[in-house]
Design a protein around this motif. Sequence first.
Motif, PDB file in Angstrom:
ATOM      1  N   ARG A   1       0.839  -1.208   0.000  1.00  0.00           N
ATOM      2  CA  ARG A   1       0.000   0.000   0.000  1.00  0.00           C
ATOM      3  C   ARG A   1       0.864   1.245   0.000  1.00  0.00           C
ATOM      4  NH1 ARG A   1      -0.451  -2.404   4.940  1.00  0.00           N
ATOM      5  NH2 ARG A   1       0.280  -1.216   6.736  1.00  0.00           N
ATOM      6  N   LEU A   2       0.224   2.359  -0.288  1.00  0.00           N
ATOM      7  CA  LEU A   2       0.897   3.650  -0.275  1.00  0.00           C
ATOM      8  C   LEU A   2       0.392   4.429   0.932  1.00  0.00           C
ATOM      9  CD1 LEU A   2       0.364   4.554  -4.049  1.00  0.00           C
ATOM     10  CD2 LEU A   2       2.330   3.423  -3.014  1.00  0.00           C
ATOM     11  N   GLU A   3       1.336   5.030   1.667  1.00  0.00           N
ATOM     12  CA  GLU A   3       0.957   5.862   2.812  1.00  0.00           C
ATOM     13  C   GLU A   3       1.674   7.184   2.644  1.00  0.00           C
ATOM     14  OE1 GLU A   3       2.283   3.527   6.129  1.00  0.00           O
ATOM     15  OE2 GLU A   3       0.730   1.997   5.867  1.00  0.00           O
ATOM     16  N   GLY A   4       1.013   8.133   1.982  1.00  0.00           N
ATOM     17  CA  GLY A   4       1.686   9.397   1.693  1.00  0.00           C
ATOM     18  C   GLY A   4       2.874   9.152   0.782  1.00  0.00           C
ATOM     19  N   GLU A   5       4.067   9.508   1.252  1.00  0.00           N
ATOM     20  CA  GLU A   5       5.258   9.311   0.434  1.00  0.00           C
ATOM     21  C   GLU A   5       5.911   7.954   0.695  1.00  0.00           C
ATOM     22  OE1 GLU A   5       7.958  12.558   0.922  1.00  0.00           O
ATOM     23  OE2 GLU A   5       6.826  13.817  -0.465  1.00  0.00           O
ATOM     24  N   THR A   6       5.300   7.155   1.554  1.00  0.00           N
ATOM     25  CA  THR A   6       5.891   5.861   1.906  1.00  0.00           C
ATOM     26  C   THR A   6       5.209   4.731   1.148  1.00  0.00           C
ATOM     27  OG1 THR A   6       6.361   6.698   4.119  1.00  0.00           O
ATOM     28  CG2 THR A   6       6.397   4.302   3.841  1.00  0.00           C
ATOM     29  N   VAL A   7       6.017   3.879   0.574  1.00  0.00           N
ATOM     30  CA  VAL A   7       5.507   2.680  -0.097  1.00  0.00           C
ATOM     31  C   VAL A   7       5.782   1.490   0.802  1.00  0.00           C
ATOM     32  CG1 VAL A   7       5.656   1.243  -2.164  1.00  0.00           C
ATOM     33  CG2 VAL A   7       6.112   3.705  -2.328  1.00  0.00           C
ATOM     34  N   ARG A   8       4.757   0.731   1.133  1.00  0.00           N
ATOM     35  CA  ARG A   8       4.938  -0.483   1.936  1.00  0.00           C
ATOM     36  C   ARG A   8       5.154  -1.659   0.997  1.00  0.00           C
ATOM     37  NH1 ARG A   8       5.536  -0.641   7.420  1.00  0.00           N
ATOM     38  NH2 ARG A   8       4.045  -2.357   7.691  1.00  0.00           N
ATOM     39  N   LEU A   9       6.289  -2.326   1.154  1.00  0.00           N
ATOM     40  CA  LEU A   9       6.633  -3.456   0.298  1.00  0.00           C
ATOM     41  C   LEU A   9       6.589  -4.743   1.098  1.00  0.00           C
ATOM     42  CD1 LEU A   9       9.802  -1.987  -1.502  1.00  0.00           C
ATOM     43  CD2 LEU A   9       7.455  -2.028  -2.370  1.00  0.00           C
ATOM     44  N   GLY A  10       6.168  -5.801   0.459  1.00  0.00           N
ATOM     45  CA  GLY A  10       6.262  -7.137   1.045  1.00  0.00           C
ATOM     46  C   GLY A  10       7.222  -7.950   0.203  1.00  0.00           C
ATOM     47  N   ILE A  11       8.141  -8.636   0.873  1.00  0.00           N
ATOM     48  CA  ILE A  11       9.162  -9.388   0.141  1.00  0.00           C
ATOM     49  C   ILE A  11       9.114 -10.840   0.567  1.00  0.00           C
ATOM     50  CG2 ILE A  11      11.636  -9.583  -0.350  1.00  0.00           C
ATOM     51  CD1 ILE A  11      11.711  -6.554   0.703  1.00  0.00           C
ATOM     52  N   GLU A  12       8.972 -11.711  -0.397  1.00  0.00           N
ATOM     53  CA  GLU A  12       9.052 -13.144  -0.119  1.00  0.00           C
ATOM     54  C   GLU A  12      10.289 -13.676  -0.817  1.00  0.00           C
ATOM     55  OE1 GLU A  12       4.811 -15.099  -0.167  1.00  0.00           O
ATOM     56  OE2 GLU A  12       4.896 -13.470  -1.617  1.00  0.00           O
ATOM     57  N   ALA A  13      11.158 -14.319  -0.045  1.00  0.00           N
ATOM     58  CA  ALA A  13      12.408 -14.823  -0.609  1.00  0.00           C
ATOM     59  C   ALA A  13      12.826 -16.054   0.182  1.00  0.00           C
ATOM     60  CB  ALA A  13      13.498 -13.757  -0.521  1.00  0.00           C
ATOM     61  N   PRO A  14      13.639 -16.903  -0.413  1.00  0.00           N
ATOM     62  CA  PRO A  14      14.169 -18.041   0.349  1.00  0.00           C
ATOM     63  C   PRO A  14      14.917 -17.558   1.582  1.00  0.00           C
ATOM     64  CG  PRO A  14      14.661 -18.296  -1.982  1.00  0.00           C
ATOM     65  CD  PRO A  14      14.105 -16.915  -1.808  1.00  0.00           C
ATOM     66  N   ILE A  15      14.892 -18.376   2.629  1.00  0.00           N
ATOM     67  CA  ILE A  15      15.425 -17.950   3.921  1.00  0.00           C
ATOM     68  C   ILE A  15      16.919 -17.640   3.866  1.00  0.00           C
ATOM     69  CG2 ILE A  15      16.034 -20.213   4.888  1.00  0.00           C
ATOM     70  CD1 ILE A  15      14.080 -18.832   7.259  1.00  0.00           C
ATOM     71  N   GLU A  16      17.633 -18.227   2.912  1.00  0.00           N
ATOM     72  CA  GLU A  16      19.075 -17.984   2.855  1.00  0.00           C
ATOM     73  C   GLU A  16      19.422 -16.651   2.199  1.00  0.00           C
ATOM     74  OE1 GLU A  16      17.499 -20.377   1.235  1.00  0.00           O
ATOM     75  OE2 GLU A  16      18.146 -20.446  -0.867  1.00  0.00           O
ATOM     76  N   ILE A  17      18.407 -15.923   1.716  1.00  0.00           N
ATOM     77  CA  ILE A  17      18.698 -14.623   1.097  1.00  0.00           C
ATOM     78  C   ILE A  17      18.459 -13.518   2.121  1.00  0.00           C
ATOM     79  CG2 ILE A  17      17.997 -12.980  -0.683  1.00  0.00           C
ATOM     80  CD1 ILE A  17      17.529 -15.282  -2.522  1.00  0.00           C
ATOM     81  N   PRO A  18      19.525 -12.869   2.573  1.00  0.00           N
ATOM     82  CA  PRO A  18      19.338 -11.793   3.555  1.00  0.00           C
ATOM     83  C   PRO A  18      18.796 -10.539   2.865  1.00  0.00           C
ATOM     84  CG  PRO A  18      21.688 -12.220   3.174  1.00  0.00           C
ATOM     85  CD  PRO A  18      20.928 -13.087   2.230  1.00  0.00           C
ATOM     86  N   ILE A  19      17.917  -9.858   3.571  1.00  0.00           N
ATOM     87  CA  ILE A  19      17.292  -8.649   3.019  1.00  0.00           C
ATOM     88  C   ILE A  19      17.510  -7.514   4.012  1.00  0.00           C
ATOM     89  CG2 ILE A  19      15.095  -7.603   2.324  1.00  0.00           C
ATOM     90  CD1 ILE A  19      14.197 -10.598   1.762  1.00  0.00           C
ATOM     91  N   PHE A  20      18.016  -6.387   3.529  1.00  0.00           N
ATOM     92  CA  PHE A  20      18.316  -5.263   4.412  1.00  0.00           C
ATOM     93  C   PHE A  20      17.759  -3.971   3.836  1.00  0.00           C
ATOM     94  CE2 PHE A  20      22.046  -8.160   4.591  1.00  0.00           C
ATOM     95  CZ  PHE A  20      21.950  -8.561   5.907  1.00  0.00           C
ATOM     96  N   ARG A  21      17.457  -3.037   4.717  1.00  0.00           N
ATOM     97  CA  ARG A  21      17.272  -1.656   4.264  1.00  0.00           C
ATOM     98  C   ARG A  21      18.636  -1.179   3.790  1.00  0.00           C
ATOM     99  NH1 ARG A  21      13.908  -2.444   8.543  1.00  0.00           N
ATOM    100  NH2 ARG A  21      11.796  -1.608   8.353  1.00  0.00           N
ATOM    101  N   LYS A  22      18.658  -0.494   2.639  1.00  0.00           N
ATOM    102  CA  LYS A  22      19.947  -0.196   2.031  1.00  0.00           C
ATOM    103  C   LYS A  22      20.831   0.680   2.919  1.00  0.00           C
ATOM    104  CE  LYS A  22      22.202   1.401  -2.161  1.00  0.00           C
ATOM    105  NZ  LYS A  22      22.045   2.017  -3.499  1.00  0.00           N
ATOM    106  N   GLU A  23      20.245   1.676   3.594  1.00  0.00           N
ATOM    107  CA  GLU A  23      21.076   2.572   4.394  1.00  0.00           C
ATOM    108  C   GLU A  23      21.722   1.821   5.572  1.00  0.00           C
ATOM    109  OE1 GLU A  23      17.874   2.804   3.950  1.00  0.00           O
ATOM    110  OE2 GLU A  23      16.782   3.224   5.803  1.00  0.00           O
TER     111      GLU A  23
END
Lengths: 85, 168
Positions: free
Chosen positions: A24-46
């Motif tokens: 969904r969109l909340e103002g300027e924020t986009v809410r993302l859902g990510i589905e990936a295999p457990i061995e793939i680490p996912i981070f906020r880029k900063e």
Amino acid sequence: MLVLSRKPGESIVIDGRITVSVLRLEGETVRLGIEAPIEIPIFRKEVYEEITASNRNAAGLTRPGIEQLLKQNKPKDSHAVAPKP
Amino acid sequence: MPKNTHFTYLACLLLSSLGILTDMLTLEKTGRETEAPMDLEESTTELVFPMGLLGFESNKRFRLISPSDIAPYQLLEGLDGTPLSFVVIPSTYAATDYRVDLSDEDAAALGLRSPDDAVMINIATCRKDGTVMVNLKGPIVYHRDTLIARQVVPNNAIDLPLTHLLKS
């Protein structure tokens, strides 16, 4: 850079095993859902970038140099949570 | 009971128990793993990081060395490719009231089923003036038995400092 337009509820698939959905969109924020295999680490880029920079900064001292420095700077006690008997 | 239903139930049970135990992770760390063996000059453990360290993703194998003369500090030396070494310190020495809320994904990837399975260490940076800074935001967690390790970004990373001055 590949640029795609997606609406809330739509997704993209990467490499057949990673799905990124726009929830969904909340103002300027986009809410993302990510589905990936457990061995793939996912981070906020900063966060990824600051820890990467910290790791690079921490790497590379030679062992004698490290040992010399650390002998001068030892923490005295463990911050153990359990009370000592 | 259909097989799928049974599996889902088990998965839910596992995730909920991990949620509870990961909250307790730091509280459970009371220095047990920090005791250097008295009869050895140094002990060595080989850790496998399937995903490498952040920024060093191609370095998968490390040797964790605990020289008794620099205890509680330890050395983490890369075994792949170009020489790479870090100074690390068990989290129990890193800071007071240091709590890490490990994500379910990290706990599952490490195969943690109990708080006692986990050992947590932090990467230290030595400054030229002799002070030591510790990265509390991106700790390394490994399984005590499988020795599978991961540098994690905990759920509460926003509250954890990247550079924490270690009091000597």
